[in-house]
Scaffold this motif. Structure first.
Motif, mmCIF file in Angstrom:
data_model
loop_
_atom_site.group_PDB
_atom_site.id
_atom_site.type_symbol
_atom_site.label_atom_id
_atom_site.label_comp_id
_atom_site.label_asym_id
_atom_site.label_seq_id
_atom_site.Cartn_x
_atom_site.Cartn_y
_atom_site.Cartn_z
ATOM 1 N N LYS A 6 -7.148 -6.406 4.320
ATOM 2 C CA LYS A 6 -8.282 -6.558 2.935
ATOM 3 C C LYS A 6 -8.487 -5.187 2.324
ATOM 4 O O LYS A 6 -8.723 -5.291 1.182
ATOM 5 C CB LYS A 6 -8.259 -8.160 2.469
ATOM 6 N N ASP A 7 -9.434 -5.627 3.706
ATOM 7 C CA ASP A 7 -9.984 -3.615 3.256
ATOM 8 C C ASP A 7 -10.038 -2.727 2.407
ATOM 9 O O ASP A 7 -9.052 -1.515 2.989
ATOM 10 C CB ASP A 7 -11.202 -3.695 3.880
ATOM 11 N N PRO A 8 -10.095 -1.854 1.093
ATOM 12 C CA PRO A 8 -9.958 -1.198 1.151
ATOM 13 C C PRO A 8 -9.651 0.188 2.171
ATOM 14 O O PRO A 8 -9.237 1.435 1.522
ATOM 15 C CB PRO A 8 -10.698 -0.652 -0.507
ATOM 16 N N ASP A 9 -11.367 0.676 1.754
ATOM 17 C CA ASP A 9 -11.200 1.560 3.037
ATOM 18 C C ASP A 9 -9.676 1.775 4.516
ATOM 19 O O ASP A 9 -9.509 2.512 4.638
ATOM 20 C CB ASP A 9 -12.358 1.879 3.755
ATOM 21 N N PHE A 10 -9.793 0.351 4.876
ATOM 22 C CA PHE A 10 -8.658 0.418 6.008
ATOM 23 C C PHE A 10 -7.298 0.685 5.692
ATOM 24 O O PHE A 10 -6.335 1.366 6.280
ATOM 25 C CB PHE A 10 -9.159 -0.908 6.728
ATOM 26 N N GLN A 11 -7.140 0.218 3.776
ATOM 27 C CA GLN A 11 -6.288 0.400 3.493
ATOM 28 C C GLN A 11 -5.717 2.183 3.333
ATOM 29 O O GLN A 11 -4.437 2.139 3.863
ATOM 30 C CB GLN A 11 -6.004 -0.059 1.838
ATOM 31 N N HIS A 12 -6.701 2.568 2.701
ATOM 32 C CA HIS A 12 -6.769 3.759 3.026
ATOM 33 C C HIS A 12 -6.445 4.821 3.998
ATOM 34 O O HIS A 12 -5.139 5.814 3.953
ATOM 35 C CB HIS A 12 -8.029 4.354 2.406
ATOM 36 N N ALA A 13 -7.147 3.736 5.414
ATOM 37 C CA ALA A 13 -6.363 4.817 6.624
ATOM 38 C C ALA A 13 -5.222 4.083 6.939
ATOM 39 O O ALA A 13 -4.328 5.394 7.279
ATOM 40 C CB ALA A 13 -7.317 4.068 7.859
ATOM 41 N N VAL B 249 1.033 -1.325 -0.257
ATOM 42 C CA VAL B 249 0.019 0.236 -0.056
ATOM 43 C C VAL B 249 0.774 1.175 0.330
ATOM 44 O O VAL B 249 0.532 1.813 -0.679
ATOM 45 C CB VAL B 249 -0.916 0.256 1.241
ATOM 46 N N TYR B 250 2.245 1.195 1.192
ATOM 47 C CA TYR B 250 2.911 2.161 1.033
ATOM 48 C C TYR B 250 3.827 2.733 -0.531
ATOM 49 O O TYR B 250 3.617 3.704 -1.096
ATOM 50 C CB TYR B 250 3.968 2.493 1.806
ATOM 51 N N ASN B 251 4.201 1.584 -1.129
ATOM 52 C CA ASN B 251 4.713 1.842 -2.575
ATOM 53 C C ASN B 251 4.178 2.028 -3.165
ATOM 54 O O ASN B 251 5.082 2.504 -4.290
ATOM 55 C CB ASN B 251 5.714 0.221 -2.406
ATOM 56 N N SER B 252 2.776 1.418 -3.398
ATOM 57 C CA SER B 252 1.702 2.030 -4.954
ATOM 58 C C SER B 252 1.769 3.820 -4.517
ATOM 59 O O SER B 252 0.826 3.939 -6.104
ATOM 60 C CB SER B 252 1.111 1.214 -4.307
ATOM 61 N N ASN B 253 1.943 3.884 -3.533
ATOM 62 C CA ASN B 253 0.953 5.366 -3.136
ATOM 63 C C ASN B 253 1.684 6.461 -2.148
ATOM 64 O O ASN B 253 1.418 7.520 -3.317
ATOM 65 C CB ASN B 253 0.289 5.532 -2.159
ATOM 66 N N PHE B 254 2.572 5.829 -2.356
ATOM 67 C CA PHE B 254 3.290 7.747 -1.208
ATOM 68 C C PHE B 254 4.144 8.218 -3.165
ATOM 69 O O PHE B 254 4.986 7.284 -3.193
ATOM 70 C CB PHE B 254 4.454 6.681 -0.998
ATOM 71 N N MET B 255 3.885 9.530 -3.063
ATOM 72 C CA MET B 255 5.315 10.405 -3.763
ATOM 73 C C MET B 255 6.533 9.443 -3.761
ATOM 74 O O MET B 255 7.453 9.401 -2.895
ATOM 75 C CB MET B 255 4.968 11.737 -3.394
ATOM 76 N N SER B 256 6.951 9.997 -4.674
ATOM 77 C CA SER B 256 8.224 9.849 -5.407
ATOM 78 C C SER B 256 9.174 10.744 -4.671
ATOM 79 O O SER B 256 9.454 11.947 -5.203
ATOM 80 C CB SER B 256 8.264 9.476 -6.500
ATOM 81 N N LEU B 257 10.294 10.151 -4.244
ATOM 82 C CA LEU B 257 11.515 10.906 -3.502
ATOM 83 C C LEU B 257 12.195 10.839 -3.990
ATOM 84 O O LEU B 257 13.063 9.962 -4.299
ATOM 85 C CB LEU B 257 11.418 11.076 -2.093
ATOM 86 N N ALA B 258 13.940 11.647 -3.040
ATOM 87 C CA ALA B 258 15.108 11.737 -4.394
ATOM 88 C C ALA B 258 15.797 10.954 -2.994
ATOM 89 O O ALA B 258 15.906 11.678 -1.549
ATOM 90 C CB ALA B 258 15.325 12.743 -5.003
ATOM 91 N N GLY B 259 16.937 10.374 -3.228
ATOM 92 C CA GLY B 259 18.271 10.043 -2.402
ATOM 93 C C GLY B 259 17.791 9.160 -1.067
ATOM 94 O O GLY B 259 16.725 8.784 -0.985
#
Length: 346
Positions: free
Chosen positions: A80-87, A37-47
């Protein structure tokens, strides 16, 4: 974050990450889902920033999964729940940004409470909002929410003496007493963030203490004053006792007005006597300054709490459901256990 080491007795079993499987999803699977969830959604940062953010996200995820297993292992299914993943992603994102351990622990506790509400109800909605609001608050604002919540919205029925009152303050209030602020902007921001509403009316702290724990601050009545009340109840009834602050006097042997009604029912006291008991309870009470002084005598740090409460919007603010949820979670984070949030939000 708190140490995750566990001690067990001879007949107990420790549960560590990856050892249980609840309703088809294991802790290892839940952890991987959380990191995906984190890897798919967090903004790309550098270095370096990217590495720090990922490290923090992994840290908060690990802490959450471990604590979830201990407190609500069935909640692993929520991964597995979308709403919980969002939280969950909101928690990862905020901690990845700031790395504040206090906020991290608070968000974990709120998220664990959220895991107990898989269906969409008012508590789920409030907890989702709390996860969004809590990272926007400062330490002094969180401390203020905790103290306001405890004094305005709770009562500890285990308090039956000055010693238990002081112990309660030591455990629940002292951790926050030095952090609160009298800055108006602090309470304006609480209002802006949806945690409370500031009104013109005020409620002074000694009055709150008097309402909840007034029996501790009784001066009692002497024998002549007691006789003038013309009770039909015998003097030796359990509803009366020697005054806690003056053994020569008599007081109603309860902590507050609600307790008088309960005890009167328990002892089969006529309903016509209850107003007279309440009047005796209130008439023999210390004034606000005396309540303040006696409290500070056993809990010196309360001097700062009384001062700031009196000279800030603490006395004017009522909490919203979100403010109650965050205050509840912040207290629970420090003391470990607290009555379920559903007592206040249902």
């Amino acid at each position: 974050m708190k140490d995750q080491n566990q001690n067990s007795g001879d007949n107990s079993t420790n549960i560590q990450a990856g050892t249980v499987n609840i309703h088809g999803i294991s802790a290892i699977e839940a952890r991987q889902i959380a990191l995906d969830v984190y890897n798919s959604n967090f903004m790309s940062l550098a270095g370096i920033a990217k590495d720090i953010a990922r490290s923090r996200a992994e840290e908060i995820t690990e802490e959450f999964i471990n604590k979830l297993q201990q407190q609500n292992p069935i909640g692993l299914e929520q991964a597995k729940d979308p709403d919980f993943q969002h939280a969950l992603f909101g928690v990862q994102k905020e901690y990845a940004r700031c790395g504040d351990r206090e906020i991290g622990e608070l968000l974990i506790d709120i998220l664990i409470d959220r895991s107990k509400h898989p269906t969409r109800d008012i508590l789920q909605i409030v907890l989702n909002e709390s996860l969004t609001v809590a990272p926007k608050l400062t330490t002094d604002q969180l401390a203020a929410l905790s103290i306001i919540f405890l004094f305005r919205y709770t009562i500890n029925n285990g308090i039956n003496s000055l010693s238990t009152y002081y112990k309660y303050l030591d455990l629940h209030i002292k951790p926050f007493a030095s952090s609160i602020s009298n800055r108006q902007v602090s309470y304006q921001h609480l209002e802006y963030s949806g945690c409370g509403a500031i009104s013109i009316s005020s409620l002074e702290l000694p009055q709150l203490i008097r309402n909840q724990y007034g029996g501790l601050f009784s001066k009692g009545l002497d024998e002549t004053q007691f006789a003038s009340k013309q009770f039909t109840i015998p003097r030796h009834s359990p509803i009366f006792s020697r005054c806690i602050n003056n053994e020569n006097n008599i007081q109603v042997n309860t902590i507050n007005e609600e307790a008088i009604k309960t005890e009167a029912d328990n002892h089969n006291i006529p309903e016509s006597e209850i107003p007279k008991l309440i009047a005796m309870h209130n008439e023999s009470m210390m004034n606000h300054e005396e309540i303040r002084d006696l409290t500070i005598n056993g809990a010196p740090y309360m001097s700062n709490v009384f001062e700031i409460w009196s000279n800030s919007a603490m006395k004017n603010i009522t909490l919203t459901s979100v403010g109650i949820a965050i205050g509840h979670a912040n207290v629970k984070k420090d003391i470990g256990e607290l009555t379920d949030l559903s007592i206040w939000i249902n």
